[in-house]
Design a protein around this motif. Sequence first.
Motif, PDB file in Angstrom:
ATOM      1  N   PHE A   1       0.817  -0.845  -0.016  1.00  0.00           N
ATOM      2  CA  PHE A   1       0.040   0.079   0.137  1.00  0.00           C
ATOM      3  C   PHE A   1       0.721   1.323  -0.083  1.00  0.00           C
ATOM      4  CE2 PHE A   1      -2.795  -3.540   2.199  1.00  0.00           C
ATOM      5  CZ  PHE A   1      -3.430  -2.467   1.683  1.00  0.00           C
TER       6      PHE A   1
ATOM      7  N   LYS B   1      -7.550   6.601  -6.472  1.00  0.00           N
ATOM      8  CA  LYS B   1      -7.405   5.138  -5.845  1.00  0.00           C
ATOM      9  C   LYS B   1      -5.989   4.822  -7.292  1.00  0.00           C
ATOM     10  CE  LYS B   1     -11.206   2.149  -7.006  1.00  0.00           C
ATOM     11  NZ  LYS B   1     -11.052   1.699  -8.657  1.00  0.00           N
TER      12      LYS B   1
ATOM     13  N   GLU C   1      -3.941   1.226  -8.998  1.00  0.00           N
ATOM     14  CA  GLU C   1      -3.139  -0.201  -8.771  1.00  0.00           C
ATOM     15  C   GLU C   1      -2.606  -0.590  -9.763  1.00  0.00           C
ATOM     16  OE1 GLU C   1      -6.293  -3.505  -7.944  1.00  0.00           O
ATOM     17  OE2 GLU C   1      -8.078  -2.274  -7.768  1.00  0.00           O
TER      18      GLU C   1
ATOM     19  N   LYS D   1       0.217  -6.778  -6.613  1.00  0.00           N
ATOM     20  CA  LYS D   1      -0.093  -5.896  -6.983  1.00  0.00           C
ATOM     21  C   LYS D   1       0.238  -4.927  -6.007  1.00  0.00           C
ATOM     22  CE  LYS D   1      -4.744  -6.347  -7.780  1.00  0.00           C
ATOM     23  NZ  LYS D   1      -6.307  -6.544  -7.402  1.00  0.00           N
TER      24      LYS D   1
ATOM     25  N   VAL E   1      -1.396  -0.586  -4.326  1.00  0.00           N
ATOM     26  CA  VAL E   1      -2.793  -0.551  -3.870  1.00  0.00           C
ATOM     27  C   VAL E   1      -2.403   1.276  -3.643  1.00  0.00           C
ATOM     28  CG1 VAL E   1      -4.951  -0.309  -2.745  1.00  0.00           C
ATOM     29  CG2 VAL E   1      -4.458  -2.316  -4.037  1.00  0.00           C
TER      30      VAL E   1
ATOM     31  N   PHE F   1     -10.207  -3.942  -2.811  1.00  0.00           N
ATOM     32  CA  PHE F   1      -8.558  -4.746  -3.692  1.00  0.00           C
ATOM     33  C   PHE F   1      -8.610  -6.098  -3.736  1.00  0.00           C
ATOM     34  CE2 PHE F   1      -8.929  -0.316  -1.768  1.00  0.00           C
ATOM     35  CZ  PHE F   1      -8.506   0.121  -3.401  1.00  0.00           C
TER      36      PHE F   1
END
Length: 525
Positions: free
Chosen positions: A263, A274, A276, A284, A286, A332
């Motif tokens: 994150f 937001k 990604e 991934k 975020v 997510f």
Amino acid sequence: MRINSGKQKLSNQGVAKRAVLLPILVFLLIAMSLAPTASADPVVDGKFTIAIIPDTQNEVEYSAPVQGEWFKNRTQYLANNKNNLDLRFVIHTGDVANWPAYDPDQLPIASDAIAVLDNVNIRSQLSIGNHDTAAVYIGGSAVPGGNIPALVRDTTAFNAAFPVSRYPGIVTFEANKVDNAYQTFEAEGKKWLVLTLELWPRTAAVNWAKGVVENHPDYNVIIQTHSYLTGSGNIEQSNGGYGANSPQYVYDNLVKLYPNIKFVFSGHTGLAAKREDTGVNGNKIVSIVGAFHSSTNNPVQLLEIDAVNGTASTRFYAPLDGYEWTQYNWTFSGLNFVPPSSTPTYLMYEEFNSQADGVAPANWILNTSGGTATVQSFPSVSEKSMRLQKLGTTGYAAGMKKFTSQTSGIVTYDTWVLPQETAGIKQIMVRNYDALKIASIVAFENGNIKVNAWTNVQTFVANQWYHIVVKLNQNNKTFEVFVDDVSRGTFNYYHSDTNDLGEMLFSIPPDYTGTFFVSDIRVSK
């Protein structure tokens, strides 16, 4: 969701080591045989919450939010709902205040609000925004005629209100400054690391952060910095005109490079957005911006993490009036949080248990010009120690042991020691491999535990075991000291030009007498 989120320590100050160590070792051996991973925090339902506070600069300066205590209303809501949310950590993405370097009334409001969290043992960590520095003058503009690139690094007022000493366990890039820092915690079977980066960070700060992430591969990393995403959710390309590196630089040189970065949170601009991204390792990432600069209520972002299923969901809620921005309710998936490692990499692991009583400890370099260094069945035949003993004031009683030289990253030593008297000096040092430079000193001196020979961090009593852990950061030449699991602060290296770490030293120096037991020495990276 876990109701009782508190964790109990295996040992606290004043607990005798050997009285509890054997049962603990038995427990740990059994637990390790049953579980594939190591974590002090068990899985209950996999879910917990992190709260992210957006820009609060208006709440410490405008009359209505100041009089209505909007900032404190938010933190009181979090404190009241600690168990319902299973709230483990609170972060603030910066612009805590508006121009605190020139208005001394602002930061006390913020400090009082954060104290609500402190009082119920909710851990927190704050980013520093441009408005929190000396670069922003009364009214919100840049200081007239000021050297703004230099002033944006002047965070004196902020660090006075939120000093390093306020955050047990925090590790910082620069001694006594929270501008770049990290803390760790465990939740729902996983390890977590909250990493704060200064606004538009210097290259040295980014390189430090890289070392932190590299040295915590089994921690899921949460980065917070004041400026990262734009209000539309793109990665900001500018350094604001007076910073060092842009958020794009941070992404390219830090965020995308490590599989355990999960994150990135920021504020500074817009309402909320937001994005990604996929890192170079396929993970991934975020990123969420939340700023709001609200003049009507007090938003807070509540991020619920499901550590088992690799998902997270977030919502923005205002405790003042119950308003919720449902358009920013996001979920997510595919985060694949990394599990904790069960096997640390040891550079040194010394227990003395296989050695005979009364002999010199094997594979140690000894200086016994004024005393002795021997293995002893103390406190028991199954838990042995090295005893340093001096009956006269001349010469040394010292034991040294080398480990593989470390030129970067974080090196941790963990040991138990027992001084048999309060008088005199007993020392623990880490030196470079050639023993020419000293990185850290922890000394038991005349009833006080001292760091680097001059800073008292606590008192001690004779004939009691103390658990000493020191984390040495070779990247920025600082170290953090823990005594019985409590952080006693972060300090600069004794010799700032210590270019490697490679030796542990325990000693009773000349002019002093006494007895010093040392056991269970572990050096890891």
